[in-house]
Design a protein around this motif. Structure first.
Motif, PDB file in Angstrom:
ATOM      1  N   TYR A 162     -36.637  39.876  30.764  1.00  0.00           N
ATOM      2  CA  TYR A 162     -36.510  38.943  29.858  1.00  0.00           C
ATOM      3  C   TYR A 162     -37.210  39.353  28.382  1.00  0.00           C
ATOM      4  O   TYR A 162     -38.371  39.394  28.389  1.00  0.00           O
ATOM      5  N   PRO A 163     -36.374  39.550  27.341  1.00  0.00           N
ATOM      6  CA  PRO A 163     -37.062  40.038  26.013  1.00  0.00           C
ATOM      7  C   PRO A 163     -37.886  38.916  25.448  1.00  0.00           C
ATOM      8  O   PRO A 163     -38.626  39.225  24.477  1.00  0.00           O
ATOM      9  N   GLY A 164     -37.770  37.629  25.985  1.00  0.00           N
ATOM     10  CA  GLY A 164     -38.489  36.407  25.071  1.00  0.00           C
ATOM     11  C   GLY A 164     -37.536  35.601  24.346  1.00  0.00           C
ATOM     12  O   GLY A 164     -36.414  36.159  23.900  1.00  0.00           O
ATOM     13  N   ASN A 165     -37.941  34.368  24.002  1.00  0.00           N
ATOM     14  CA  ASN A 165     -36.937  33.545  23.438  1.00  0.00           C
ATOM     15  C   ASN A 165     -36.865  34.043  21.732  1.00  0.00           C
ATOM     16  O   ASN A 165     -35.891  33.792  21.151  1.00  0.00           O
ATOM     17  N   ASP A 166     -37.928  34.536  21.319  1.00  0.00           N
ATOM     18  CA  ASP A 166     -37.976  34.743  19.989  1.00  0.00           C
ATOM     19  C   ASP A 166     -36.732  35.869  19.535  1.00  0.00           C
ATOM     20  O   ASP A 166     -36.001  35.578  18.750  1.00  0.00           O
ATOM     21  N   ILE A 167     -36.805  36.869  20.461  1.00  0.00           N
ATOM     22  CA  ILE A 167     -35.728  38.009  20.325  1.00  0.00           C
ATOM     23  C   ILE A 167     -34.402  37.367  20.593  1.00  0.00           C
ATOM     24  O   ILE A 167     -33.225  37.662  19.871  1.00  0.00           O
ATOM     25  N   ILE A 168     -34.236  36.720  21.688  1.00  0.00           N
ATOM     26  CA  ILE A 168     -32.872  36.169  22.164  1.00  0.00           C
ATOM     27  C   ILE A 168     -32.293  35.235  21.049  1.00  0.00           C
ATOM     28  O   ILE A 168     -31.283  35.545  20.640  1.00  0.00           O
ATOM     29  N   LYS A 169     -33.360  34.334  20.609  1.00  0.00           N
ATOM     30  CA  LYS A 169     -32.760  33.329  19.504  1.00  0.00           C
ATOM     31  C   LYS A 169     -32.382  34.143  18.336  1.00  0.00           C
ATOM     32  O   LYS A 169     -31.567  33.819  17.508  1.00  0.00           O
TER      33      LYS A 169
END
Length: 181
Positions: A166-173
């Motif tokens: 999971y690349p993290g919420n910051d990257i996904i968002k």
């Protein structure tokens, strides 16, 4: 005199209690209300679908929509942790029209999968072993969790399929924001 005092005390106690419904403040009602149920949907593709047609069958319903596809399994701890993490940003993204699609294979026991997806907003596919293996080979997915973001035109806007995790919420968002424009 003692009888009068006892009667008054009994009346006061009776008046102070209620046999009716317990009253709660709006804040207490909010805190004790059951959490909203996830809006999940089980989707299927025929077991005879193979090759490139597997991904095409999965993505067909999402034309014109930004769609995040999560490749995962019920037994995968990092997959489950990522699902909990993304829950922080998911409601806002769903309101903006982002579709969430979850794809797993038969290594996720059906009964476990059926129970787990009840708490995961999105569309859920459980592929046959052959379909899962074929899809992972074609997309070069070495491990899970892995993610593919499709733009409104159906093209891949972001992918970490070859790296996984999971690349993290910051990257996904951030990637979803780009795709929404």
């Amino acid at each position: 005199m003692k009888k009068t005092v006892l009667l008054l005390l009994a009346a006061a106690l009776f008046a102070g209690t209620s046999c009716g419904q317990q009253k709660t403040t709006p804040q207490e009602a909010t805190q004790t209300a059951a959490p909203a149920k996830a809006a999940y949907k089980v989707k299927t593709i025929a077991p005879t679908v193979t090759g490139d047609a597997i991904l095409n069958a999965i993505t067909a319903d999402y034309k014109g929509k930004v769609t995040l596809i999560d490749f995962w399994a019920t037994w995968c701890g990092p997959c489950r942790m990522a699902m909990k993490e993304i829950d922080a940003i998911k409601p806002e993204l769903i309101k903006r029209g982002v579709q969430f699609v979850y794809v797993t294979g038969e290594t996720s026991p059906e009964a476990t999968w059926t129970e787990m997806i009840k708490g995961i907003d999105g569309d859920h596919y459980r592929l046959t072993k052959a379909q899962w293996d074929d899809l992972c080979t074609r997309l070069q997915i070495p491990g899970i969790p892995s993610y593919m973001l499709l733009g409104k035109d159906g093209s891949v806007a972001y992918s970490n399929l070859t790296e996984g995790g999971y690349p993290g919420n910051d990257i996904i968002k951030a990637e979803i924001e780009k795709a929404l424009q």
